[in-house]
Design a protein around this motif. Structure first.
Motif, short mmCIF file in Angstrom:
data_model
loop_
_atom_site.label_atom_id
_atom_site.label_comp_id
_atom_site.label_asym_id
_atom_site.label_seq_id
_atom_site.Cartn_x
_atom_site.Cartn_y
_atom_site.Cartn_z
N GLU A 1 0.86 -1.37 -0.04
CA GLU A 1 -0.10 -0.02 0.13
C GLU A 1 0.94 1.22 -0.05
OE1 GLU A 1 -4.03 1.31 1.90
OE2 GLU A 1 -2.52 0.53 3.31
N PRO A 2 0.67 2.13 -0.98
CA PRO A 2 1.47 3.51 -0.99
C PRO A 2 1.27 4.15 0.19
CG PRO A 2 0.23 3.08 -3.00
CD PRO A 2 -0.27 1.87 -1.93
N GLY A 3 2.37 4.75 0.87
CA GLY A 3 2.33 5.57 1.99
C GLY A 3 1.82 7.01 1.61
N GLY A 4 1.58 7.75 2.62
CA GLY A 4 1.46 9.38 2.08
C GLY A 4 2.69 9.87 1.89
N ARG B 1 4.02 0.65 2.49
CA ARG B 1 3.85 -0.30 3.59
C ARG B 1 3.39 -1.48 3.11
NH1 ARG B 1 1.27 4.32 5.53
NH2 ARG B 1 -0.69 3.83 4.43
N LEU B 2 3.78 -2.64 3.63
CA LEU B 2 3.55 -4.00 3.18
C LEU B 2 2.88 -4.70 4.12
CD1 LEU B 2 4.33 -6.43 1.14
CD2 LEU B 2 6.58 -6.87 2.71
#
Length: 1091
Positions: free
Chosen positions: A128-131, A137-138
């Motif tokens: 998931e892409p971080g801000g 994040r995995l």
């Protein structure tokens, strides 16, 4: 509830013909689905995989794979429902908060990778892409499924919502849309079954090595349990496989995190959100529709533990809802109406255990202690109590009692403000603190839990303090009453139970309610975790096996100088855990006692003990020891009271650094297991002592095996702590010998003590080693007359332990072997292992001491040979080889035993040993004794002693004509099998007899079969052929004619060894033809072959 109406690009699930990727490829090309896929689909939807395995003895691998393939859900609408429950988002938010939409976006952006399906378990990674400025994040996601329903999920995001997280959605959608791209393997147990032992060991070691920080403690615990005889893991056939699919009895329903739902309900109640009760109604209605409830009722079977825990929590939640201090009367009436309707349903689960609904109320005084003659009578018929019964009773309670309102309203409420309010009953203790009387203790604690659950924490603390004040006053009166009757009770040595139902394990969990309310008030602000048992396991997922200490502080109790809520929490927990109470009825209720006890101790172990808490601990421990029949640590116990082992282990560990004497006294007192102490009448042997569960003798005590294991753990903790202190070591040993009745657990204690006593980098503790040896000796004595596969292991360990202590210990067990070992064990293990080269090197003995040990071992071997010559003669001879007198004594024992019935097989074995050692005449002597006991019939040409007889004949032939002549009569008398006699005759005629005992050759040419001594054997062989032929012809069938003709051919060869053999054989055939002329076909075959 319908899923959100939205376009597919915004997250709407695909239609059935779009989403079914598994079959779509085939249909898209115009080909019909394979029959295998059609069948596998139907099976995967409706059959648990265990049912498939039971129905068919062998399921081919391709069929297994298709069933596993089609068992995953195929509808995206179902994934949408359980990730959002169809929640329509507010306008303008573009449903970004709906997990289904977020999961769909993750799937479309390629965030899903490393997807693997092993059996009924799916796993994968979601990136998931971080801000802005944050790293990617995995998350690792795992999904279990069964019959096209997701049954459990796990995600690294630690989702705390009611619904599936976006990562679970993404992985599920990937499996639905790209099913044929997912790597598919059969359940892991199928793979393991293809490995040999070396491969399995390598697999386990690599697995542990890759995850040693997470799994090593679990791996060691499992290894210990597998090696422990009688452990629960060894009583279960096979082993669990989380990838192998569901069992026939397993639930087949979509996964919802019930624990999280329960916490959500409580949080809604705390926020005074009316949706909390509405959600609870929906949950209850849904669970009552579970079809398994009717099935379990019809079959008279108990529900699964998980379901039972869920129903328990539902019942407790309804108590909190109905007892709400701010609900409207019409709301409560509506709830009670629903509860009453549910309570009358046949499928409504009943409350487990024999807990009363109208137990004794809290009182400042106590009734006289009952004697054994005043035991309570159990009603012949008990009323039906469902899980909603307590909520219905709670509907009769109210909050408008003036005295109760004053307790809740003020921290400083006391007699100085109001005078005596309660009329005849006191309402304050001698210190002027308020009491709460006239209500059963669990009910009073339910009020505390309700206040806390509905957002009244201060009022909950005030009522909790009043309840504890009442308990203290009640305990004081109990102690005074006990002191007055102490002498009488001690003389009786037993008592009736003073608490028919315990507070630990009670359906309302009164001790837990008080402890959580008090501890929550002391938790530091940054600590936000809840104290409910469901959350304890989740409180620190990354902390590994280390216990995590929670930060608490002392918060003063208003109106009680010097006291804090933390002190009260510790005191009430110990009061409940140390209460002497009867074990409840039923497996689940008993298991709940254990589980509740462990949960309370887990709470206490979170608390860091400071000097103030240690003083409380010491005071409470002293009160428990002096508590008489009211305390589980008292001097007199009721036979079926709950043991205190787990609680005592906590107290022992906590007190040991501060007051060792008190710690040991308390733990030694807690070692008792009363139900076993009174189960064996004095002087009678213990039946089946290896059976640690003893279900046949104690059908009510379903958890007895678990309790015995906890008793063993307490003893092991004390032994380890007492290392280097002979006084306490011997005290612990005495307690173990008196209270532990399971040999398997005693043996484990002995092993643990020996290991603790012999550290690698320090000198051994001889006292602890001696205790380990003493425990081992006790195990040997207890299991002497019981055959078990672990005896050999135990004997070997005992010898090694004695070796660690020294030669005197080793010789002592050899000299006292009669009471410890069987003759076989003593001769083949003790004597042999005690004199091996490795043992002698370990002992570092001088020549005289070494000879002394050898003499002791030889004496042991000779005694064993005398007691059991059949099994111990040969080991005794082997051990005594180097000592002439001992060897002669062992040989004489064999000769004496031969006259007393020692079997021919054992005599032949010893005879062969004698020949191998170079004593042919002794071998010959034993062989003749064996032949004298042997009898081989005419049809036993495959007798197990054939090779021994041929060896004996070869031995006598090699010794000379005299020995051969002496053995011929024995052969004739013992052997009636014609082929065997003729075989012996031929062997003896092939060569001349060998050397005699003095080395002079007795003969220069082979012996003739027609001269003595072989002529007697020839006559016997011919007679045997004639007798056998007639016997076989009596019941011969045509299919055996060929075998009989071959038999006659061998007979002719033997007949022809005699000078007139041809004539004898012709007469024999003629006799057969006349006697059996009715067997025309057979006689035709005889004429064709022999004329």
């Amino acid at each position: 509830m319908e899923p959100p109406a939205a376009k597919r690009s915004r997250g709407c699930p695909a239609e059935p013909d779009e989403r079914d990727a598994g079959a779509g490829a085939a249909r898209g090309q115009g080909r019909p689905e394979a029959l295998l896929d059609l069948s596998a689909k139907r099976v995967a939807e409706s059959w648990a995989f265990e049912q498939v395995e039971e129905r068919f003895s062998r399921v081919p691998e391709p069929v297994q794979k298709r069933i596993v393939f089609w068992s995953f859900p195929r509808s995206e609408r179902e994934i949408c429902m359980y990730s959002s429950l169809g929640y329509p988002p507010p306008e303008g938010e573009h449903d970004a908060r709906v997990p289904f939409t977020r999961g769909l976006h993750l799937l479309q952006s390629g965030a899903v990778d490393r997807v693997l399906q092993v059996g009924f378990h799916l796993s994968g990674n979601i990136r998931e892409p971080g801000g802005p400025g944050e790293p990617e994040r995995l998350y690792h996601v795992s999904i279990s499924f069964d019959r096209c329903k997701i049954t459990s999920v796990s995600c690294g995001c630690d989702n705390r919502d009611l619904f599936y997280c976006a990562h679970v959605v993404a992985l599920s959608l990937y499996r639905i849309r790209h099913a044929r791209q997912v790597e598919l393997r059969l359940p892991i147990s199928e793979t393991l079954s293809q490995m040999n032992r070396d491969q399995l060991q390598k697999f386990v070691q690599y697995l542990i090595s890759a995850h040693h920080t997470e799994v090593l403690p679990t791996a060691q615990r499992l290894a210990d349990e597998i090696l422990l005889l009688g452990s629960e893991i060894n009583l279960v056939h096979g082993a669990p496989d989380p990838t192998a699919g569901a069992g026939i009895e397993d639930a087949n329903c979509w996964h919802l995190d019930e624990e999280q739902i329960q916490e959500q309900v409580r949080e809604m109640l705390r926020m005074r959100d009316s949706n909390g009760a509405r959600m609870l109604i929906l949950m209850t209605e849904q669970f009552l529709q579970d079809p398994r409830l009717a099935l379990w009722r019809q079959q008279g079977a108990g529900m699964t533990d998980k379901c039972r825990q869920l129903w328990d929590e539902l019942g407790a939640l309804w108590v909190c809802v109905v007892l709400s201090p701010h609900c409207k009367p019409e709301e409560r009436a509506g709830w009670l109406q629903l509860l009453s309707r549910w309570d009358k349903l046949d499928v409504c689960p009943l409350e487990e255990g024999n807990y009363s609904f109208d137990g004794p109320s809290l009182q400042p005084t106590v009734a006289p202690i009952p004697g054994s003659e005043e035991e309570e009578e159990v009603a012949a018929t008990s009323p039906r109590h469902t899980v909603f019964g307590r909520a219905l009773l709670a509907g009769e309670l109210h909050w408008n009692d003036t005295y109760l309102q004053r307790i809740l309203a003020s921290d400083s409420y006391g007699p100085s403000l109001t005078g005596s309010v309660g009329g005849d009953k006191p309402t304050f203790d001698p210190q002027g603190r308020p009491l709460w009387l006239g209500e059963p203790f669990p009910t009073a604690c339910a009020r505390v839990d309700t206040l806390r659950a509905h957002g009244y924490p201060q009022q909950a603390l005030r009522l909790a303090s009043a309840i504890i004040n009442t308990l203290r006053l009640q305990r004081r009166h109990q102690l005074e009453s006990y002191k007055q009757q102490k002498k009488e009770l001690l003389q009786k040595g037993s008592t009736c139970i003073t608490n028919t139902e315990g507070w630990v394990g009670h359906p309302l969990d009164p001790i837990g309610c008080l402890c959580r309310a008090l501890l929550e008030a002391c938790r530091l602000e940054e600590e936000t975790l809840t104290l409910y048992p469901a959350a304890l396991a989740l409180s620190s997922p990354d902390s590994g096996p280390e216990k995590r200490k929670v930060a608490y502080q002392h918060v003063p109790v208003p109106g009680s100088p010097g006291e804090s809520y933390l002190v009260l929490a510790l005191e009430v927990a110990l009061l409940g855990l140390g209460q002497q109470r009867a074990l409840p009825e039923g497996l689940y209720a008993q298991d709940k006692v254990v589980r509740n006890e462990e949960q309370l101790l887990a709470l206490l172990e979170e608390v860091e003990l400071d000097e103030r808490l240690v003083q409380v601990l010491r005071k409470q421990a002293g009160l428990l020891l002096e508590g008489g029949p009211f305390s589980g640590f008292g001097e007199v116990l009721f036979r079926e009271s709950v043991p205190m082992h787990t609680c005592a282990r906590y107290l022992f560990t906590a007190l040991l650094p501060h007051d060792p004497d008190l710690a040991y006294r308390l733990a030694l007192r807690a070692m008792r297991l009363p139900v076993l102490e009174t189960a064996f009448p004095a002087g009678e042997p213990h039946p089946s002592p290896l059976d640690s569960i003893m279900s046949n003798r104690f059908p009510r005590w379903f958890i007895l095996g678990h309790l015995e294991t906890r008793q063993c753990e307490l003893a092991s903790t004390m032994l380890t702590a007492a290392k280097g202190d002979p006084k306490w070591l011997h005290a612990v040993l005495g307690s173990i010998q008196q209270n532990i009745h399971s040999p398997a657990l005693l043996f484990k204690l002995a092993q643990d003590a020996c290991k603790t006593a012999t550290p690698v980098s320090a000198p051994p503790d001889t006292t602890l080693l001696g205790i380990a040896l003493e425990l081992g000796l006790q195990v040997m004595r207890m299991t002497l007359n019981i055959m078990t596969w672990r005896r050999r292991e135990m004997v070997r360990w005992l010898v090694s332990c004695a070796t660690e202590i020294g030669p005197q210990a080793l010789m002592n067990i050899m000299q006292n072997w009669y009471s410890l070992f069987t003759p076989v064990e003593a001769a083949t293990i003790v004597a042999v292992t005690g004199t091996t080269h490795a043992t002698l090197l370990r002992l570092q003995l001088d020549t005289s001491r070494r000879e002394e040990l050898w003499a002791c071992a030889r004496t042991l071997a000779l005694q064993c040979a005398m007691k059991d010559p059949q099994n111990c003669a040969l080991p005794a001879l082997t051990l005594c080889e180097k000592n002439h007198s001992a060897f002669e004594a062992a040989y004489q024992i064999v000769l004496d035993a031969a006259a007393g019935g020692l079997g021919h097989a054992h005599l032949f074995t010893v005879a062969r040993y004698m020949e191998h050692r170079g004593l042919p005449l002794r071998a010959y002597k034993l062989a003749t004794l064996a032949l004298a006991q042997l009898s081989i019939a005419f049809n036993q040409d495959s007798h197990p002693a054939v090779n021994d007889v041929l060896w004996a004949c070869s031995l006598s032939h090699s010794l000379g004509r005299h020995e051969l002549s002496a053995i011929v009569p024995l052969i004739i008398r013992s052997i009636h099998c014609a082929p065997m006699l003729s075989d012996i005759l031929r062997r003896w005629t092939l060569s001349a007899p060998g050397l005699g005992p003095l080395g002079a050759r007795r003969a220069t040419k082979p012996l003739g079969a027609d001269r003595a001594p072989l002529c007697q054997l020839l006559d016997a062989a011919v007679t045997a052929y004639i007798t056998t032929s007639h016997s076989r012809l009596t019941h011969i069938s045509p299919r055996h004619y060929g075998d009989f003709i071959e038999f006659l051919g061998k007979a002719r060869e033997t007949f022809l060894l005699a000078p007139d053999g041809h004539l004898q054989f012709a007469q024999f055939l003629e006799n057969l033809k006349q006697t059996y002329k009715g067997k025309k076909k057979l006689m035709l075959l005889v004429r064709e072959r022999f004329g």
